[in-house]
Design a protein around this motif. Structure first.
Motif, short mmCIF file in Angstrom:
data_model
loop_
_atom_site.label_atom_id
_atom_site.label_comp_id
_atom_site.label_asym_id
_atom_site.label_seq_id
_atom_site.Cartn_x
_atom_site.Cartn_y
_atom_site.Cartn_z
N GLN A 198 43.88 22.49 29.45
CA GLN A 198 44.62 21.48 28.70
C GLN A 198 45.80 20.93 29.51
N HIS A 199 46.48 21.78 30.27
CA HIS A 199 47.73 21.38 30.90
C HIS A 199 47.62 21.11 32.40
N THR A 200 46.55 21.50 33.04
CA THR A 200 46.46 21.36 34.49
C THR A 200 45.08 20.84 34.89
N PRO A 201 44.94 20.34 36.12
CA PRO A 201 43.62 19.92 36.62
C PRO A 201 42.84 21.12 37.17
N CYS A 202 42.94 22.25 36.49
CA CYS A 202 42.26 23.48 36.91
C CYS A 202 41.49 24.06 35.73
N THR A 203 40.56 24.94 36.04
CA THR A 203 39.88 25.72 35.02
C THR A 203 39.90 27.18 35.45
N ARG A 255 48.02 38.96 39.77
CA ARG A 255 49.20 38.23 40.22
C ARG A 255 49.33 36.95 39.42
N ILE A 256 50.52 36.35 39.54
CA ILE A 256 50.80 35.08 38.87
C ILE A 256 50.48 33.94 39.83
N PHE A 257 49.72 32.98 39.34
CA PHE A 257 49.42 31.75 40.07
C PHE A 257 50.26 30.66 39.44
N ARG A 258 51.10 30.00 40.25
CA ARG A 258 52.08 29.05 39.73
C ARG A 258 51.73 27.64 40.18
N LEU A 259 51.73 26.72 39.23
CA LEU A 259 51.45 25.30 39.49
C LEU A 259 52.65 24.46 39.06
N ARG A 260 52.94 23.43 39.84
CA ARG A 260 54.01 22.50 39.47
C ARG A 260 53.65 21.09 39.94
N GLU A 261 53.72 20.16 39.03
CA GLU A 261 53.37 18.77 39.36
C GLU A 261 54.46 18.14 40.22
N PHE A 292 53.89 25.77 35.56
CA PHE A 292 52.91 26.51 34.76
C PHE A 292 52.58 27.83 35.45
N ASN A 293 52.60 28.90 34.70
CA ASN A 293 52.27 30.23 35.22
C ASN A 293 50.94 30.68 34.64
N ILE A 294 50.04 31.07 35.53
CA ILE A 294 48.71 31.51 35.12
C ILE A 294 48.50 32.94 35.62
N HIS A 295 48.16 33.82 34.72
CA HIS A 295 47.88 35.21 35.06
C HIS A 295 46.45 35.32 35.59
N LEU A 296 46.32 35.84 36.83
CA LEU A 296 45.01 35.94 37.46
C LEU A 296 44.59 37.40 37.53
N PRO A 297 43.71 37.84 36.66
CA PRO A 297 43.24 39.23 36.70
C PRO A 297 42.14 39.41 37.73
N HIS A 298 41.77 40.64 37.92
CA HIS A 298 40.66 40.98 38.81
C HIS A 298 39.37 40.31 38.33
N ASN A 299 38.59 39.83 39.29
CA ASN A 299 37.28 39.21 39.02
C ASN A 299 37.41 37.93 38.21
N SER A 300 38.42 37.13 38.52
CA SER A 300 38.59 35.83 37.86
C SER A 300 38.48 34.72 38.90
N LEU A 301 38.06 33.55 38.46
CA LEU A 301 37.87 32.40 39.34
C LEU A 301 38.72 31.24 38.83
N THR A 302 39.56 30.70 39.69
CA THR A 302 40.35 29.51 39.39
C THR A 302 39.79 28.35 40.20
N ILE A 303 39.38 27.30 39.51
CA ILE A 303 38.85 26.11 40.20
C ILE A 303 39.92 25.03 40.17
N MET A 304 40.36 24.62 41.35
CA MET A 304 41.27 23.48 41.46
C MET A 304 40.42 22.23 41.66
N HIS A 305 40.34 21.44 40.61
CA HIS A 305 39.44 20.29 40.61
C HIS A 305 40.08 19.09 41.31
N ALA A 306 39.32 18.01 41.38
CA ALA A 306 39.80 16.77 41.99
C ALA A 306 41.13 16.36 41.34
#
Length: 466
Positions: A145-150, A310-316, A331-345
């Motif tokens: 909802q808030h970022t160009p990521c999933t 770890r925390i993955f931090r995004l800022r526009e 924006f702070n995103i908690h990244l647990p083990h075995n997770s995938l973050t896709i940074m889209h176009a």
């Protein structure tokens, strides 16, 4: 009361009275008469009307700024210790700007000016743009909802994720910390990193693509990259399936890659991967956007997290023409083990990301033992392994990368401050030799022109559909 005390009291009372004329007695030495005399004088002063009392003139800003009312010439100035002719007039009226037309040097038609009319209220200050507090995105729906990521959780089978973590931890012992020049000094990245290429997709034996790996981060020359380990190849297949499913749901942007599909019908294939190891809570990486030299405009990058969270931090990055109307949010995103973050176009064009230091850390406790030590008990770890799978575009092959005056491949950066429609960003090639050449580079700078440079395939028409 003794005689000495009486004399003392009379002296004290005398000091409160008006100094008598020489030879005048004070109540003949009678204490009661002296007290009655004091009361009578006080009553006489109190009976005077208020108008007869002397008023202390008030003083405020207007008295000093406005010219005083003219006084008749016959009136006398107040008495001073010095005569008026000997002391300059420094009263409030002297601050007024008076009519000087009767002087020989004055302007004949210039009227008197009141200083109060020259004072103006300060211009109204611009309304401050409210700062936005950091927002923690605690689930995948908030991230989308808030970022160009999933964000995708538990993407690999647990055994595969655990084994891949062990293998990458073993390999990370030989990884290096990148070093580069920044502001006339050498700085070192606070984490270890490495680079891998995939055997498929025509990568093996291709010296040009090895050059791409050599210059992939801060221009530091490295040894030829290693190929994907077999277990990383298995994990990459899971990653590709998720990335391509997400890309089918999203609107394609101009300049985004739309080239040929593979034999499996998928458009996005990872052909390189950057791997990072963050050991402990303090190893980190600051805000940055990834270089687009071989990724091209609007890339898709898939980041796999293994090990401790770890925390993955995004800022526009707010465009220059919008700085006065809004502030960027973190924006702070908690990244647990075995997770995938896709940074889209659009993510690299409009956002910067980081892994900040943390005050505390939750240890990762592997569910299975190390494959090389199956009888050993799993040990907790404070390390995070991050593998970012990337697709290097054929139309941005290293041979097509412009060289700067230093003879080093330039890097491609987006114009993050001057985005104009949110769909077609601008990019430029710049010298980056200074990162390794004792901080010395050249002034090479050129706007990227896809058509003139013979690059494609990409969406040229914003309304075109695949």
């Amino acid at each position: 009361m003794s005689e000495a005390d009486t004399e003392t009291l009379i002296a004290m009372v005398t000091s409160l009275l008006t100094v008598p004329h020489p030879g005048q007695e004070v109540c003949g030495g009678d204490v009661q008469a002296a007290a009655a005399s004091i009361d009578a004088k006080h009553a006489k002063d109190s009976s005077k009307p208020a108008s007869a009392k002397r008023k202390t003139p008030s003083s405020d800003l207007s008295n000093w700024l406005v010219s005083p009312h003219p006084t008749p010439s016959s009136s006398k100035p107040p008495s001073f210790k010095k005569r008026a002719s000997e002391q300059p007039d420094i009263g409030p009226g002297s601050l007024a700007i008076k009519d000087t037309t009767h002087f020989s040097g004055g302007s004949p038609g210039k009227p008197a000016v009141d200083l109060t009319s020259a004072l103006r209220a300060p211009p109204p200050s611009k309304p401050s743009v409210p700062r936005l507090l950091p927002l923690t995105l605690s689930n995948p729906s908030m991230v989308a909802q808030h970022t160009p990521c999933t964000l995708h959780l538990s993407i690999l089978p647990p055994e595969l994720a655990c084994e891949l973590f062990y293998i990458m931890m073993d390999l990370s012992q030989s990884w290096k910390r990148n070093k580069w020049w920044l502001f006339d000094r050498i700085v070192e990245s606070p984490h270890r990193t490495s680079f891998f290429v995939r055997k498929s997709n025509g990568m093996d034996g291709n010296v040009a693509w090895q050059e791409a790996a050599q210059y992939w981060y801060n221009g530091r020359p490295t040894e030829p990259p290693e190929f994907f380990p077999g277990i990383m190849e298995k994990a990459c297949e899971y990653v590709e399936n998720i990335v391509n499913d997400e890309m089918r749901k999203r609107e394609r942007l101009p300049l985004e890659w739309t080239g040929h599909r593979g034999a499996d019908g998928q458009l996005w294939h990872a052909n390189v991967a950057a791997a990072n190891c963050y050991e402990g809570a303090q190893e980190s990486v600051g805000f940055h956007s990834d270089q687009l030299t071989y990724l091209g405009p609007y890339p898709t990058i898939a980041s796999l997290s293994l090990g401790t969270s770890r925390i993955f931090r995004l800022r526009e990055v707010v465009p220059s023409d919008e700085i006065g109307s809004r502030c960027a949010r973190t924006f702070n995103i908690h990244l647990p083990h075995n997770s995938l973050t896709i940074m889209h176009a659009k993510c690299q064009e409009s956002f910067k990301h980081s892994i900040p230091p943390q005050p505390t850390l939750d240890l990762y406790r592997p569910p299975c033992p190390h494959p090389a030590r199956p009888s050993s008990r799993p040990e907790p770890s404070n390390c995070r392994i991050n593998i970012t799978f990337r697709f290097y575009r054929p139309d941005f092959h290293p041979k097509s990368t412009p060289r700067c005056k230093c003879g080093v491949p330039t890097i491609l950066r987006p114009d993050m401050k001057n985005r104009h429609d949110g769909r077609t960003d601008r990019y430029w090639w710049v010298c980056y030799a200074g990162a390794q050449n004792d901080g010395k580079g050249c002034d090479f700078w050129r706007v990227m022109d896809m058509e003139a440079e013979g690059r494609g395939s990409a969406f040229a028409d914003p309304g075109q559909a695949e």
